[in-house]
Design an enzyme around this catalytic site. Structure first.
Site, PDB file in Angstrom:
ATOM      1  N   GLN A  51     -16.432  -5.020 -33.803  1.00  0.00           N
ATOM      2  CA  GLN A  51     -16.807  -5.002 -35.228  1.00  0.00           C
ATOM      3  C   GLN A  51     -15.844  -4.601 -36.012  1.00  0.00           C
ATOM      4  O   GLN A  51     -15.777  -4.502 -37.372  1.00  0.00           O
ATOM      5  CB  GLN A  51     -18.000  -4.311 -35.606  1.00  0.00           C
ATOM      6  CG  GLN A  51     -19.153  -4.954 -34.720  1.00  0.00           C
ATOM      7  CD  GLN A  51     -20.482  -4.557 -35.054  1.00  0.00           C
ATOM      8  OE1 GLN A  51     -20.930  -3.505 -34.147  1.00  0.00           O
ATOM      9  NE2 GLN A  51     -21.527  -4.672 -36.024  1.00  0.00           N
ATOM     10  N   CYS A  99     -27.690  -6.505 -37.964  1.00  0.00           N
ATOM     11  CA  CYS A  99     -26.230  -5.966 -37.637  1.00  0.00           C
ATOM     12  C   CYS A  99     -25.514  -5.894 -38.684  1.00  0.00           C
ATOM     13  O   CYS A  99     -25.395  -6.712 -39.583  1.00  0.00           O
ATOM     14  CB  CYS A  99     -25.906  -7.333 -36.759  1.00  0.00           C
ATOM     15  SG  CYS A  99     -24.006  -6.941 -35.872  1.00  0.00           S
ATOM     16  N   GLU A 142     -25.102  -3.507 -28.844  1.00  0.00           N
ATOM     17  CA  GLU A 142     -24.230  -3.094 -28.948  1.00  0.00           C
ATOM     18  C   GLU A 142     -23.041  -3.746 -27.652  1.00  0.00           C
ATOM     19  O   GLU A 142     -21.984  -4.364 -28.024  1.00  0.00           O
ATOM     20  CB  GLU A 142     -23.632  -1.697 -29.009  1.00  0.00           C
ATOM     21  CG  GLU A 142     -24.351  -1.100 -30.430  1.00  0.00           C
ATOM     22  CD  GLU A 142     -24.190  -1.585 -31.424  1.00  0.00           C
ATOM     23  OE1 GLU A 142     -23.057  -2.214 -31.826  1.00  0.00           O
ATOM     24  OE2 GLU A 142     -25.173  -1.697 -32.255  1.00  0.00           O
TER      25      GLU A 142
HETATM   26 ZN    ZN Z   1     -24.084  -5.636 -34.055  1.00  0.00          ZN
END
Ligand code: ZN
Length: 185
Positions: A51, A99, A142
């Site tokens: 991310q 998210c 995650e």
């Molecule tokens: Zn996420």
């Protein structure tokens, strides 16, 4: 330092991340500190390295903000390096998730209630632990990022059709969130 969060459509979110060699990984402590800072700034409870654009098997979780609901979350702040889930067991439960890479989308996601996971902590100490309930859910969310999986992959197909336009807007770079992001366009 706050890092930009990569948004749905970014190819790195679909890559399978690799184990790192902690002895040859520059600025690991700094990366972990930056990941926590980035996560807190975005009001998240977890953040995975893909991310922030990295194909590394690292994620962080901090559920302390949920301690008002249940004291078991107080101080549950953890770093998972070279994480590998060995078992997923127990009943499948449905619960709403969101998210930071999919701002504005919240959907019910089915997940096993219990996991066993091996990982290194921030001091590179190995662990082999079992988690249940919401802790197991947050860790699985995650962890999925490390395998290029997003929570919308797991939702009911009809719901997925209903959020199609939201997903295509994210891919077009149309987001409206308060934190720094990196969109595809
Ligand atoms: Zn996420």
């Amino acid at each position: 330092m706050i890092l930009p969060i990569y948004i749905y459509g970014q190819p790195v979110l679909r890559k399978v991340a690799n184990d790192i060699d902690p002895a040859n990984y520059p600025h690991l402590k700094e990366l972990i500190a930056n990941m926590f800072e980035t996560m807190y700034n975005a009001d998240g409870v977890g953040l995975a390295a893909p991310q922030v654009g990295l194909e590394d098997r690292i994620f962080v979780v901090d559920l302390t903000v949920l301690a008002d609901e249940d004291p078991e979350f107080d101080g549950f702040k953890k770093v998972f390096i070279n994480a590998h889930i060995l078992e997923r067991t127990g009943d499948i439960e449905l619960m709403e998730e969101g998210c930071l890479s999919l701002p504005g989308i919240h959907e019910k996601v089915p997940r096993e209630n219990s996991i066993r996971i091996q990982y290194l902590d921030e001091n590179l100490q190995p662990h082999d632990e079992v988690y249940e309930g919401y802790k197991a859910r947050a860790i699985q969310h995650e962890y999925d990022h490390l395998d290029g999986i997003l929570f919308v992959d797991k939702i009911n197909p009809m719901r997925k059709r209903l959020i199609k336009s939201k997903l295509s807007n994210l891919m077009k770079g149309k987001t409206d969130c308060h934190y720094k992001v990196k969109t595809l366009k």
